[in-house]
Design an enzyme around this catalytic site. Structure first.
Site, mmCIF file in Angstrom:
data_model
loop_
_atom_site.group_PDB
_atom_site.id
_atom_site.type_symbol
_atom_site.label_atom_id
_atom_site.label_comp_id
_atom_site.label_asym_id
_atom_site.label_seq_id
_atom_site.Cartn_x
_atom_site.Cartn_y
_atom_site.Cartn_z
ATOM 1 N N LYS A 76 38.405 47.064 50.220
ATOM 2 C CA LYS A 76 38.935 47.569 51.498
ATOM 3 C C LYS A 76 39.932 48.689 51.220
ATOM 4 O O LYS A 76 40.555 48.739 50.147
ATOM 5 C CB LYS A 76 39.601 46.453 52.312
ATOM 6 C CG LYS A 76 40.835 45.778 51.678
ATOM 7 C CD LYS A 76 42.160 46.480 51.869
ATOM 8 C CE LYS A 76 43.305 45.802 51.109
ATOM 9 N NZ LYS A 76 44.436 46.658 50.841
ATOM 10 N N ASP B 297 45.014 38.670 52.374
ATOM 11 C CA ASP B 297 43.937 39.579 52.789
ATOM 12 C C ASP B 297 42.583 38.871 52.903
ATOM 13 O O ASP B 297 41.604 39.486 53.329
ATOM 14 C CB ASP B 297 43.787 40.732 51.780
ATOM 15 C CG ASP B 297 44.905 41.754 51.907
ATOM 16 O OD1 ASP B 297 45.638 41.720 52.914
ATOM 17 O OD2 ASP B 297 45.050 42.584 50.988
HETATM 18 O O1 C5P Z 1 49.075 36.526 49.870
HETATM 19 P P1 C5P Z 1 49.006 37.251 48.571
HETATM 20 O O2 C5P Z 1 49.028 36.317 47.390
HETATM 21 O O3 C5P Z 1 47.909 38.235 48.500
HETATM 22 O O4 C5P Z 1 50.336 38.107 48.493
HETATM 23 C C1 C5P Z 1 50.863 38.564 47.265
HETATM 24 C C2 C5P Z 1 52.346 38.809 47.447
HETATM 25 O O5 C5P Z 1 52.555 39.907 48.333
HETATM 26 C C3 C5P Z 1 53.095 37.652 48.089
HETATM 27 O O6 C5P Z 1 53.545 36.748 47.124
HETATM 28 C C4 C5P Z 1 54.249 38.342 48.789
HETATM 29 O O7 C5P Z 1 55.276 38.600 47.841
HETATM 30 C C5 C5P Z 1 53.661 39.673 49.186
HETATM 31 N N1 C5P Z 1 53.220 39.684 50.598
HETATM 32 C C6 C5P Z 1 54.176 39.807 51.594
HETATM 33 N N2 C5P Z 1 53.774 39.837 52.901
HETATM 34 C C7 C5P Z 1 52.472 39.797 53.232
HETATM 35 C C8 C5P Z 1 51.478 39.698 52.222
HETATM 36 C C9 C5P Z 1 51.894 39.655 50.901
HETATM 37 O O8 C5P Z 1 55.372 39.859 51.313
HETATM 38 N N3 C5P Z 1 52.116 39.834 54.518
#
Ligand code: C5P
Length: 286
Positions: free
Chosen positions: A11, A137
């Site tokens: 994406k 995501d």
């Molecule tokens: O959810 P995911 O593991 O992909 O996110 C990785 C990191 O990105 C999270 O640990 C967080 O620190 C940050 N994040 C965030 N806000 C979001 C998505 C991700 O702060 N909406």
């Protein structure tokens, strides 16, 4: 059925405004996401015994239960009481730690594959809910249709995506950690209030690539170009070819440029390709 193969698409973010850090550590986002035709391939099979085993043609992702694909399959197995063993093969083409959602796309493809392999008849909502447990995501990637994405990433509204156009996408140098990039944004103090997504949504509705290019926005864009020398270099090359717009994708470091026609897109692609790194000439998927 012994095995199921699903494709997982990269994406790009056409718009990404990062809001405040919430009590749970995540940030509220407003984002417009669009899939492009750079694909990983996930093959899921039943295997004798119990547990989930993962193999991959990439040396750059974990080939064990630490992989987000295994976490997604564990979530499905836990929810549906599946005790049979599973083996999954991940063929990796999407660059890693690049802001292209590759891990999330693989996790979503694994959920879709498990649904089919075990005849679970999961609704899209159920898949998104399970996906949200393993990555922000993943809910978008379950269907991968162009969407306005809000909340932590779980509130998805389908929209009209990019019209047919040409996208040059490049990533060179070290990957960037999403978590660290969010921390960098927070450390930068108050950020100027971002535009709202109205401009990009109106531009997408018009189908005019020029207007879309002018409305691209990403809160991470200036941070990535400052921090990541190679991305700034890519940006400068892209600019020479006069695209409709150039933007960092997600938390970087990938940079993409949108062109209405293929001529200059191909020339831009050729120059970047000569310089090395991961370089793609790709198209949007509607
Ligand atoms: O959810 P995911 O593991 O992909 O996110 C990785 C990191 O990105 C999270 O640990 C967080 O620190 C940050 N994040 C965030 N806000 C979001 C998505 C991700 O702060 N909406």
């Amino acid at each position: 059925m012994n095995s199921v193969t699903k494709y997982a698409c990269a994406k790009i973010n056409l718009y990404l405004e990062v809001g405040n850090r919430r009590g749970d550590g995540y940030h509220d986002l407003t984002s417009v996401m669009q899939c492009v035709d750079i694909r990983d391939r996930i093959t899921l099979a039943q295997s004798p015994g119990a547990g989930i085993s993962l193999t991959t043609d990439s040396r750059r992702i974990p080939a064990d239960n630490g992989n987000i694909v295994c976490k997604a399959l564990e979530a499905v197995a836990g929810e549906y009481g599946i005790r049979r063993g599973m083996s999954v093969f991940v063929e990796k083409r999407i660059p890693i730690s690049a802001g292209l959602g590759g891990g999330s796309a693989d996790a979503a493809a694994a959920i879709n594959a498990a649904d089919e392999l075990f005849g679970l008849s999961m609704t899209a909502e159920r898949k998104r809910e399970l996906g949200a447990r393993v990555g922000s995501d993943v809910p978008f990637c379950v269907e991968g249709t162009p969407s306005l994405v809000r909340g932590r990433g779980e509130i998805i509204t389908p929209i009209r995506g990019l019209p047919p156009c040409w996208i040059v996408l490049a990533k060179r140098g070290k990957g960037l950690s999403t978590r660290i990039m969010f921390e960098n944004l927070d450390a930068g103090g108050r950020r100027p209030e971002g535009k709202n997504p109205d401009d990009i949504l109106t531009a997408l509705e018009s189908g005019d690539v020029g207007k879309i290019g002018a409305a691209l926005h990403n809160s991470f864009h200036p941070y990535v170009l400052n921090l990541h020398r190679e991305s700034a270099g890519i940006y400068n090359v892209m600019k020479k070819y006069g695209p409709a717009g150039i933007l960092v994708s997600g938390s970087g470091p990938s940079v993409y440029a949108i062109f209405p026609e293929d001529g200059r897109a191909r020339e831009c692609f050729r120059e970047l390709k000569k310089q090395g790194g991961d370089v793609f000439l790709c198209r949007p998927i509607s």
